[in-house]
Design an enzyme around this catalytic site. Structure first.
Site, mmCIF file in Angstrom:
data_model
loop_
_atom_site.group_PDB
_atom_site.id
_atom_site.type_symbol
_atom_site.label_atom_id
_atom_site.label_comp_id
_atom_site.label_asym_id
_atom_site.label_seq_id
_atom_site.Cartn_x
_atom_site.Cartn_y
_atom_site.Cartn_z
ATOM 1 N N GLY A 77 88.779 61.737 -2.005
ATOM 2 C CA GLY A 77 88.668 60.587 -2.891
ATOM 3 C C GLY A 77 89.211 60.920 -4.271
ATOM 4 N N LEU A 101 67.540 36.894 -13.873
ATOM 5 C CA LEU A 101 67.281 35.716 -14.704
ATOM 6 C C LEU A 101 67.400 34.430 -13.894
ATOM 7 C CD1 LEU A 101 66.885 34.673 -17.706
ATOM 8 C CD2 LEU A 101 69.368 34.382 -17.721
ATOM 9 N N GLU A 116 95.116 53.353 -16.872
ATOM 10 C CA GLU A 116 94.383 52.754 -15.755
ATOM 11 C C GLU A 116 92.917 52.567 -16.124
ATOM 12 O OE1 GLU A 116 92.957 53.791 -11.173
ATOM 13 O OE2 GLU A 116 94.663 54.872 -12.049
ATOM 14 N N ARG A 117 92.326 53.565 -16.755
ATOM 15 C CA ARG A 117 90.899 53.492 -17.071
ATOM 16 C C ARG A 117 90.613 52.519 -18.202
ATOM 17 N NH1 ARG A 117 90.409 59.906 -15.525
ATOM 18 N NH2 ARG A 117 90.095 59.470 -13.300
ATOM 19 N N PHE A 121 91.372 52.510 1.231
ATOM 20 C CA PHE A 121 90.920 51.780 0.043
ATOM 21 C C PHE A 121 92.079 51.424 -0.882
ATOM 22 C CE2 PHE A 121 87.075 54.811 0.540
ATOM 23 C CZ PHE A 121 86.558 54.030 1.563
ATOM 24 N N ILE A 122 93.218 51.024 -0.313
ATOM 25 C CA ILE A 122 94.408 50.769 -1.130
ATOM 26 C C ILE A 122 94.479 49.298 -1.536
ATOM 27 C CG2 ILE A 122 96.901 51.007 -1.281
ATOM 28 C CD1 ILE A 122 95.223 53.655 -0.925
ATOM 29 N N PRO A 136 90.997 59.412 3.546
ATOM 30 C CA PRO A 136 89.669 59.428 4.166
ATOM 31 C C PRO A 136 88.859 60.677 3.819
ATOM 32 C CG PRO A 136 91.301 58.642 5.727
ATOM 33 C CD PRO A 136 92.061 59.092 4.519
ATOM 34 N N GLN A 139 59.907 33.787 -24.457
ATOM 35 C CA GLN A 139 60.237 34.927 -25.303
ATOM 36 C C GLN A 139 60.910 36.052 -24.527
ATOM 37 O OE1 GLN A 139 57.205 37.733 -26.950
ATOM 38 N NE2 GLN A 139 57.856 36.883 -28.933
#
Length: 382
Positions: A134, A340, A245-246, A159-160, A131, A282
């Protein structure tokens, strides 16, 4: 539309057919219900394991394919994106978490955990974010105090991903409060350990079927046999594994971009205004031309990154470039796609709306865009 898919061999395309068949049979019919439930079923994990769709790089002696080739991971991400199955936590499990156990685990730990992780009977998570901390891993406050043959773990994480369903959680914790980054270690907490509690399944903007949780550790006794790697080596282990990971997040991003582009092309051909398909105007042709070009560039870039990853040539800077550029592109492309579609783009019954809310997290997790640019800047000496 041209696509650079030449990095795939026939075995990857055969694998793609297996993945596609599995998703059509076991995922697509159920995903709407999983969105309402806030998580997927455990059955889909074990069925994926039976089909060989988890942990491809795990050695055969532990039940894996022994395929240390990230192209298989890319195929899975691409096919998941094509059907909008954003609830499946397979890439997090396979690309990010299990490699820690494969690379750092003792023989006993590998024998104890890897077969279940490959079969889908064990679901994994990694608990970094707190918390109050981060992206700043050196700011974590969760502690593991040495008590001889075990640690006593206290703290909380948030946030797991896979947090509710996980059976094994790699917890980033501080074993020496005075040693800076050298005091950070990794311990594995198992389902059922006394004092390990899960909080709520977080109510997110998107990824509704992907369980994301708060985790709490109240005097959890973790045996020393659950220490992953050497004590105090956790920060270095995280830095070594973050590039993959990235790249994984980048692969997901480019697959999502291709899916979004196809949604837009189909809609532009079908939707009519002023007596003709909107793709004939167009402005829309130019927009779609720009989208297609940028998505193609992203595909070529990520293909190159994965080729380098397989060769052991991806450094931190390249991984950060891939992560920030592809995820920012994903955010841009999906926003253009909603525009769109007009009013229909704002309706959740249209796939573009779900793609919009599911995409927004991409520039945040795994290290924000700002963090990635800071890393790149440092490598440039500025």
């Amino acid at each position: 539309m041209a696509q650079s898919t030449s990095i795939y061999d026939q075995e990857h395309e055969d694998f793609r057919r297996t993945v596609r068949s599995f998703l059509e049979r076991e995922v697509v019919p159920h995903h709407d219900q999983w969105e309402k439930d806030g998580q997927v079923s455990r059955d889909v994990w074990t069925k994926a394991g039976e089909q060989g769709l988890l942990c491809f790089d795990v050695e055969e002696q532990y039940g894996g394919m022994g395929a240390k080739d990230f192209r298989y991971n890319m195929v899975l991400s691409e096919e998941i994106s094509k059907v909008g199955a954003s609830g499946l936590g397979f890439p997090v499990h396979t690309d990010i978490i299990v490699p820690y156990i494969s690379q750092l685990g003792t023989d006993e730990q590998k024998q104890r955990w890897l077969p279940g992780l490959v079969s889908g009977e064990l679901i994994s998570a990694i608990a970094m974010t707190e918390p109050g901390a981060g992206s700043d891993l050196q700011g974590i406050k969760t502690t593991a105090v040495d008590k001889g043959d075990h640690y006593v773990l206290n703290g909380s994480k948030t946030f797991i991903s896979n947090g509710i369903m996980s059976d094994l959680v790699i917890v980033v914790c501080r074993t020496d409060p005075d040693a800076g980054h050298q005091g950070i270690s990794l311990v594995v907490v198992e389902r059922g350990m006394a004092g390990f509690e899960r909080g709520r399944n977080l109510d997110k903007m998107g990824l509704k079927a992907q369980d994301t949780a708060e985790l709490f550790f109240d005097n959890v006794e973790v045996p020393k046999t659950n220490l992953l790697g050497e004590e105090g080596s956790g920060f270095i282990s995280l830095m070594v594994n973050l590039p993959q990971e990235r790249i994984s997040i980048a692969a997901i991003a480019v697959a999502a971009c291709e899916h979004i582009l196809q949604l837009c092309l189909d809609y532009a051909k079908e939707r009519e205004a002023f007596g003709k398909p909107i793709g004939k105007f167009q402005h829309n042709r130019f927009l779609l031309a720009e989208m297609a070009t940028e998505v193609h560039i992203a595909r070529v870039f990520v293909n190159d990154c994965v080729t380098k990853l397989n060769a052991g040539e991806v450094d931190t800077a390249l991984a950060s470039m891939a992560k920030w550029w592809t995820t920012e592109l994903q955010k841009k492309i999906v926003d253009q796609g909603v525009q769109l579609h007009g009013g229909y783009g704002y309706m959740m019954e249209y796939p573009i709306a779900k793609a919009y809310v599911d995409s927004r997290i991409q520039t945040i997790y795994g290290g924000t865009t700002e963090i990635q640019k800071e890393i790149i800047g440092r490598t440039l000496g500025i």
